[in-house]
Design an enzyme around this catalytic site. Structure first.
Site, PDB file in Angstrom:
ATOM      1  N   ASP A  72       0.813  -1.216   0.000  1.00 41.91           N
ATOM      2  CA  ASP A  72       0.000   0.000   0.000  1.00 41.91           C
ATOM      3  C   ASP A  72       0.849   1.269   0.000  1.00 41.91           C
ATOM      4  O   ASP A  72       0.399   2.314   0.485  1.00 41.91           O
ATOM      5  CB  ASP A  72      -0.912   0.001   1.234  1.00 41.91           C
ATOM      6  CG  ASP A  72      -0.126  -0.062   2.537  1.00 41.91           C
ATOM      7  OD1 ASP A  72       0.846  -0.842   2.611  1.00 41.91           O
ATOM      8  OD2 ASP A  72      -0.464   0.663   3.492  1.00 41.91           O
ATOM      9  N   LYS A 184      -6.241  -0.186   6.979  1.00 41.96           N
ATOM     10  CA  LYS A 184      -5.008   0.081   7.723  1.00 41.96           C
ATOM     11  C   LYS A 184      -4.847   1.575   7.967  1.00 41.96           C
ATOM     12  O   LYS A 184      -5.164   2.385   7.082  1.00 41.96           O
ATOM     13  CB  LYS A 184      -3.824  -0.436   6.926  1.00 41.96           C
ATOM     14  CG  LYS A 184      -2.493   0.032   7.490  1.00 41.96           C
ATOM     15  CD  LYS A 184      -1.351  -0.111   6.519  1.00 41.96           C
ATOM     16  CE  LYS A 184      -0.430   1.085   6.658  1.00 41.96           C
ATOM     17  NZ  LYS A 184       0.815   0.962   5.914  1.00 41.96           N
ATOM     18  N   GLU A 224      -2.237   0.297  13.869  1.00 43.90           N
ATOM     19  CA  GLU A 224      -0.773   0.348  13.694  1.00 43.90           C
ATOM     20  C   GLU A 224      -0.139   1.616  14.274  1.00 43.90           C
ATOM     21  O   GLU A 224       0.026   2.614  13.577  1.00 43.90           O
ATOM     22  CB  GLU A 224      -0.427   0.247  12.189  1.00 43.90           C
ATOM     23  CG  GLU A 224       1.072   0.260  11.926  1.00 43.90           C
ATOM     24  CD  GLU A 224       1.446   0.170  10.438  1.00 43.90           C
ATOM     25  OE1 GLU A 224       0.538   0.147   9.592  1.00 43.90           O
ATOM     26  OE2 GLU A 224       2.642   0.128  10.142  1.00 43.90           O
ATOM     27  N   GLU A 226       3.114   2.673  14.841  1.00 43.85           N
ATOM     28  CA  GLU A 226       4.502   2.225  14.611  1.00 43.85           C
ATOM     29  C   GLU A 226       5.447   2.988  15.524  1.00 43.85           C
ATOM     30  O   GLU A 226       5.526   4.225  15.459  1.00 43.85           O
ATOM     31  CB  GLU A 226       4.904   2.423  13.141  1.00 43.85           C
ATOM     32  CG  GLU A 226       6.369   2.050  12.921  1.00 43.85           C
ATOM     33  CD  GLU A 226       6.797   1.974  11.451  1.00 43.85           C
ATOM     34  OE1 GLU A 226       5.926   2.026  10.559  1.00 43.85           O
ATOM     35  OE2 GLU A 226       8.008   1.862  11.209  1.00 43.85           O
ATOM     36  N   LYS A 266      -0.959  -4.169  14.254  1.00 43.75           N
ATOM     37  CA  LYS A 266       0.286  -4.176  13.477  1.00 43.75           C
ATOM     38  C   LYS A 266       1.350  -3.443  14.286  1.00 43.75           C
ATOM     39  O   LYS A 266       1.610  -2.261  14.073  1.00 43.75           O
ATOM     40  CB  LYS A 266       0.027  -3.505  12.127  1.00 43.75           C
ATOM     41  CG  LYS A 266       1.215  -3.538  11.206  1.00 43.75           C
ATOM     42  CD  LYS A 266       0.817  -3.412   9.755  1.00 43.75           C
ATOM     43  CE  LYS A 266       2.024  -3.160   8.893  1.00 43.75           C
ATOM     44  NZ  LYS A 266       1.809  -3.369   7.484  1.00 43.75           N
ATOM     45  N   SER A 335       2.908  -8.610   8.545  1.00 42.21           N
ATOM     46  CA  SER A 335       2.255  -7.733   7.569  1.00 42.21           C
ATOM     47  C   SER A 335       3.379  -6.856   7.017  1.00 42.21           C
ATOM     48  O   SER A 335       3.458  -5.666   7.300  1.00 42.21           O
ATOM     49  CB  SER A 335       1.181  -6.883   8.256  1.00 42.21           C
ATOM     50  OG  SER A 335       0.677  -5.929   7.336  1.00 42.21           O
ATOM     51  N   TYR A 397       5.864   6.469   4.932  1.00 44.19           N
ATOM     52  CA  TYR A 397       5.286   5.418   4.116  1.00 44.19           C
ATOM     53  C   TYR A 397       4.322   5.967   3.097  1.00 44.19           C
ATOM     54  O   TYR A 397       3.422   6.672   3.452  1.00 44.19           O
ATOM     55  CB  TYR A 397       4.552   4.391   5.009  1.00 44.19           C
ATOM     56  CG  TYR A 397       4.447   3.079   4.324  1.00 44.19           C
ATOM     57  CD1 TYR A 397       5.558   2.248   4.256  1.00 44.19           C
ATOM     58  CD2 TYR A 397       3.279   2.698   3.686  1.00 44.19           C
ATOM     59  CE1 TYR A 397       5.488   1.053   3.590  1.00 44.19           C
ATOM     60  CE2 TYR A 397       3.218   1.491   3.018  1.00 44.19           C
ATOM     61  CZ  TYR A 397       4.325   0.671   2.980  1.00 44.19           C
ATOM     62  OH  TYR A 397       4.264  -0.501   2.322  1.00 44.19           O
TER      63      TYR A 397
END
Ligand code: 13P
Length: 397
Positions: A72, A184, A224, A226, A266, A335, A397
């Site tokens: 993605d 997500k 997620e 991170e 995630k 993932s 990202y």
């Protein structure tokens, strides 16, 4: 929470607004029937009309020996990937690369879900089939990145927050229509920049609102936060920050009445900062990460799907394997984006004659991680390319 939700899944009495907990004014979805279970203390627990489907989707994705292919990348990030093999960032090149990924023969044996960027969700392969249909034929659940990326968080120590809540419910409804079944939202927490209490709260609240909205549209939210690899800190500091972040995330998920059986997580693995001089072994990473999960993640959550975050392909697989040496309360899987795609992209190099070889390397990585999900990966016969780290400072990202 687990037992309340279990009852909720079995019974579905329709209640009127007066039964809502006093003082709460929860929105009644226009097209959904709201189902509630009244507990003995007079609280109500609410779930989307998609509750059964959400649980089923999450279980399908968290199925033994399978994990998620994250493909993605935003157009900007995909452009950087294409640039690394000398290709221009055009829609046709992005389409060619993603066609290669989704149509790798037998991919569904190891991959249960694929996260797409919006362009890909609405795109066809180079041979004119819908990308989504190709995935479904491969027994892979299509998912969609719904966040709108990171921007500076005013009032913080150079930290960021994640945009995308405005208009999200119309987008998630449209994505469901288009065939997506999970979503997500990636936000980040930076250790060297703080993390400030403000940044952690903002990250947790954003994830919880997104999760509730996604469930209302029938999409299983991947949660997620991170924790970036950036920094010189040791593994204990990462552990400390991760405990704080996950405590807050679950607090707000509960506050927003998110159905835990219908989410996937995630997380980042608990590792030392990328610039720390002490490196951790897979066993240490597994010990710290599992300790964190046991302390913070309820067993109602079906799947923990780790991101790779700049680890090398082999490192990410070894660490996952170490976490699956004994049974866990949740499906512990992957993932990955970079740790699944790196050698595949390099092998392809933008040449049609390399498509088959590139698909083979994708399958090698997918199979290695499938074995790691089952705790059976040996690490034998891995290429030098797969051992190269992919950490990029300040990665977006
Ligand atoms: P990486 O595995 O490259 O860290 O990607 C993480 C991610 O969020 C992709 O969806």
């Amino acid at each position: 929470m687990a037992s309340a939700s279990a009852t909720l899944l079995k019974s579905s009495p329709i209640i009127d607004k007066s039964e809502w907990i006093k003082g709460q004014n929860l929105r009644q979805p226009s097209v959904c029937v709201v189902r509630c279970h009244r507990t003995s203390v007079g609280l109500t627990v609410r779930a989307s009309s998609y509750a059964d489907e959400l649980v089923k989707t999450a279980k399908t994705i968290a199925s033994p020996g399978r994990g998620i292919l994250a493909m993605d990348e935003s157009n900007a990030t995909c452009g950087k990937r294409l640039d690394s093999i000398g290709l221009e960032n055009t829609e046709a090149n992005r389409q060619a690369y993603r066609t290669l990924l989704v149509s790798a023969p037998g991919l569904g044996e190891y991959i249960s879900g694929a996260i797409l960027f919006e362009e890909t969700l609405y795109q066809s392969t180079v041979d004119g089939k819908k990308m989504v249909d190709v995935l479904v034929e491969q027994n892979i659940v299509p998912g969609i990145k719904v966040d709108k990326g990171l921007v500076p968080l005013p009032g913080s120590n150079n930290e960021s927050w994640c945009q995308g809540l405005d208009g999200l419910s119309s987008r998630t409804a449209a994505y469901y229509q288009q065939g997506a079944r999970f979503a997500k939202w990636r936000t980040v927490v930076s250790i060297p920049n703080g993390p400030s209490a403000l940044a952690v709260k903002e990250a947790a609240w954003g994830l919880a609102r997104y999760a509730a909205i996604s469930q209302d549209s029938g999409l299983v939210p991947i949660v997620e936060p991170e924790i970036l690899l950036d920094g010189e800190h040791g593994i204990d500091r990462t552990f400390e920050v991760a405990q704080k972040v996950w405590a807050e995330v679950f607090f707000y998920l509960a506050e927003n009445n998110v159905l835990f059986e219908g989410i996937l997580l995630k997380p980042s693995m608990v590792t030392p900062g990328a610039e720390c001089k002490d490196k951790a072994t897979p066993q240490q990473v597994a010990d710290y990460t599992l300790k964190l999960l046991h302390r913070r993640i309820p067993p109602a959550v079906p799947g923990i799907m780790f991101l790779s975050g700049g680890q090398s392909e082999v490192e990410a697989t070894l660490n996952l394997n170490a976490m699956n040496q004994s049974p866990n309360p949740w499906h512990v899987s992957f993932s990955y984006a970079r740790a699944l795609q790196n050698t595949c992209l390099k092998t392809w190099g933008g040449r049609p004659e390399n498509v088959k070889a590139a698909q083979d390397t994708l399958l090698v990585r997918a199979k290695a991680n499938s074995l790691a999900q089952l705790g059976k990966y040996t690490g034998e016969g891995e290429s030098e390319e797969a051992k190269k780290g992919m950490f990029v400072k300040g990665y977006v990202y």
